[in-house]
Scaffold this motif. Sequence first.
Motif, PDB file in Angstrom:
ATOM      1  N   VAL A 104     -31.977 -28.671  26.552  1.00 41.95           N
ATOM      2  CA  VAL A 104     -32.866 -29.404  25.634  1.00 41.95           C
ATOM      3  C   VAL A 104     -34.307 -29.054  26.005  1.00 41.95           C
ATOM      4  N   MET A 105     -35.157 -28.934  24.963  1.00 39.46           N
ATOM      5  CA  MET A 105     -36.544 -28.535  25.180  1.00 39.46           C
ATOM      6  C   MET A 105     -37.468 -29.419  24.358  1.00 39.46           C
ATOM      7  N   ASN A 106     -38.758 -29.387  24.687  1.00 39.73           N
ATOM      8  CA  ASN A 106     -39.805 -30.166  23.996  1.00 39.73           C
ATOM      9  C   ASN A 106     -39.561 -31.668  24.144  1.00 39.73           C
ATOM     10  N   THR A 107     -39.218 -32.107  25.346  1.00 38.74           N
ATOM     11  CA  THR A 107     -38.863 -33.511  25.569  1.00 38.74           C
ATOM     12  C   THR A 107     -39.956 -34.270  26.323  1.00 38.74           C
ATOM     13  N   GLU A 108     -41.214 -33.859  26.173  1.00 41.81           N
ATOM     14  CA  GLU A 108     -42.300 -34.516  26.904  1.00 41.81           C
ATOM     15  C   GLU A 108     -42.414 -36.001  26.582  1.00 41.81           C
ATOM     16  N   SER A 109     -42.090 -36.398  25.349  1.00 44.69           N
ATOM     17  CA  SER A 109     -42.240 -37.799  24.937  1.00 44.69           C
ATOM     18  C   SER A 109     -40.999 -38.630  25.209  1.00 44.69           C
ATOM     19  N   VAL A 110     -39.955 -38.003  25.791  1.00 41.66           N
ATOM     20  CA  VAL A 110     -38.660 -38.670  25.940  1.00 41.66           C
ATOM     21  C   VAL A 110     -38.585 -39.409  27.269  1.00 41.66           C
ATOM     22  N   GLU A 111     -38.128 -40.656  27.213  1.00 42.41           N
ATOM     23  CA  GLU A 111     -37.893 -41.438  28.415  1.00 42.41           C
ATOM     24  C   GLU A 111     -36.460 -41.291  28.899  1.00 42.41           C
ATOM     25  N   LYS A 112     -35.528 -41.117  27.942  1.00 47.30           N
ATOM     26  CA  LYS A 112     -34.112 -41.110  28.331  1.00 47.30           C
ATOM     27  C   LYS A 112     -33.314 -40.264  27.345  1.00 47.30           C
ATOM     28  N   ILE A 113     -32.402 -39.457  27.891  1.00 41.68           N
ATOM     29  CA  ILE A 113     -31.419 -38.723  27.093  1.00 41.68           C
ATOM     30  C   ILE A 113     -30.046 -39.289  27.436  1.00 41.68           C
ATOM     31  N   MET A 114     -29.269 -39.623  26.407  1.00 42.20           N
ATOM     32  CA  MET A 114     -27.937 -40.187  26.635  1.00 42.20           C
ATOM     33  C   MET A 114     -26.918 -39.401  25.815  1.00 42.20           C
ATOM     34  N   ILE A 115     -25.805 -39.067  26.425  1.00 41.51           N
ATOM     35  CA  ILE A 115     -24.647 -38.539  25.708  1.00 41.51           C
ATOM     36  C   ILE A 115     -23.597 -39.642  25.719  1.00 41.51           C
ATOM     37  N   SER A 116     -23.128 -40.037  24.561  1.00 43.37           N
ATOM     38  CA  SER A 116     -22.127 -41.109  24.473  1.00 43.37           C
ATOM     39  C   SER A 116     -20.924 -40.626  23.681  1.00 43.37           C
TER      40      SER A 116
END
Length: 559
Positions: free
Chosen positions: A499-511
């Motif tokens: 995953v790229m361009n995630t500067e604004s992301v606090e959390k990534i979740m796979i469910s």
Amino acid sequence: MKKLLLFLTFVSLLFGTAVSTFAQAMPAAIKIEPEGATAFDQIKLTFDAKLACTPDGKTNLRGLTQVAMHGAIKKLGTTWNSWGAPGVDYNGTPGGGYTTKLTANGDDTYSMTFIPATYFGVTADDGVFIGISCVFNNGTGWDSEGKDTGDGACIDFQIPLAYTTTDPVGNFYVNMKKIIEAEEFIAGVDKVYLVLDKVGTFDMIDLDAEFNSDSIYYVKVETGIIKDSTYTYHYRINTATAETVDPRSFTAMGGPNTFNDWWNDDPIVIPSTITFKLDMTYPIAHEIFIPGTDYIDVAGSFNGWGPAAGTYHLAVTDDANIYSIEVDSLVAGTNYEFKFRLNSNWDTSEFPGGLYNRSFKPKAGPQELALSYNTALNFTVDMTKAVNSGSFVDPTNYVDVAGAFNGWSGSAQLTSLGSNVFGIKIETVKPETLYGYKFRIDGSWDNSEYPGGGPNREYTTIYGYQTVHHFYDVSASVPDLRLNSILFFPNPVTDILTVMNTESVEKIMISNMLGQDVKIVMNPGSSAEISTNDLQKGMYFLNFVSKDGNRRTEKILVN
């Protein structure tokens, strides 16, 4: 004859009241004909666009062929400047075959004729209705708008309607069944009194017309109660035996004030029955549930969380995607927790792994609750901005949420979670459905975020239990364009998802498809690589949550 005389006396005590009318001032831009009309009379409502307030950034409603009303009916007991309920949106469908459109009269005024109660779908059994809350637009959107003129600002119209009320009257009932059965009170020998603070002590009568005790004692207090004053009261047996619970309290309203109590607040059991209607569309479509092979049951605190084999199974209805069960022997007012399960297996239940239990508190009698399998929302909202501006003070004020999932009529009050954050669980939602909503202070649209027809928040649900965090009056349904710039590949993925361009992301979740989070990456920075080697093959949700609470959800296939 004795029975008839007692019945007539009782009816006179209940209904022998003087009637008067009450109304607020009519807004300058509104005319109602005939004057003195109630919610159940046919009225002609005329809106004068020349006298209306046009909010900043909007155009006025002069010179159009028609305008639309966006409104709700107001009930006695609500704050006058708050929005009513139920409501009809400007693009909605009123009852009685009416339309939301007002026709132009040719002088920048517009009129419509309707019966308010029919238009908003209420009856006299629903309460006393005192007015209409509304704003007007051009019928296609909120770029043009007409509102009332407030103190230096445009506010919602609050249109008064006549209604009947009386001076405050207290109807007090106390059920003595438990104490009679305990032989601590002898009907026909002992007496019950109401002790009403600042008013007096009153002898209560047994309501049974044959003078055989039915355990319920009653008194009507017609004088001494002042509207808007607060009173405390308790019950007493004979001269000395008072209840041991704390005194009850109430603030008197105009008209009847009715109280149904139990001695020492020890209630009789009130039976309740609930019918669950469970939407299985998503599990069927994704082959999580195979009709005819699999079955659904419900386990909860009402059956010890472990129903016997073959019991509490849901049955398919006329709609092949809807399953139903009736659960009886419940007690009204008791909070129950529960979950639905596939094949009586906790590993394939909804919200597995102890993630979340559903809950409900039934009312007396039969009722119905429509839900969707394994789908629920947990909304949280940070009220710091409103706290800092002085517009929200906890616990003086409260926050609720109104949206498509509750008919835009508002929810129960959100619960404080500390640090200016409040939360609520919403279970009446379907997966993969777009819902619009807003948070409000004190249930008022004037005090909602983005008032005056501003943008609604929007959220598309996923299958599973999902938490969505918000900041009050910040970024309402305006997509975070930075989330849209996120790239992820490959898809399908075999071993590593980049995953790229995630500067604004606090959390990534796979469910997984049951809503369980199987991978969580916190604060990924500008990019991340996520191993999928330990995941079973199949479809998963990929969720990106930004630092200000926005969310983007995609699907990935693991091979």
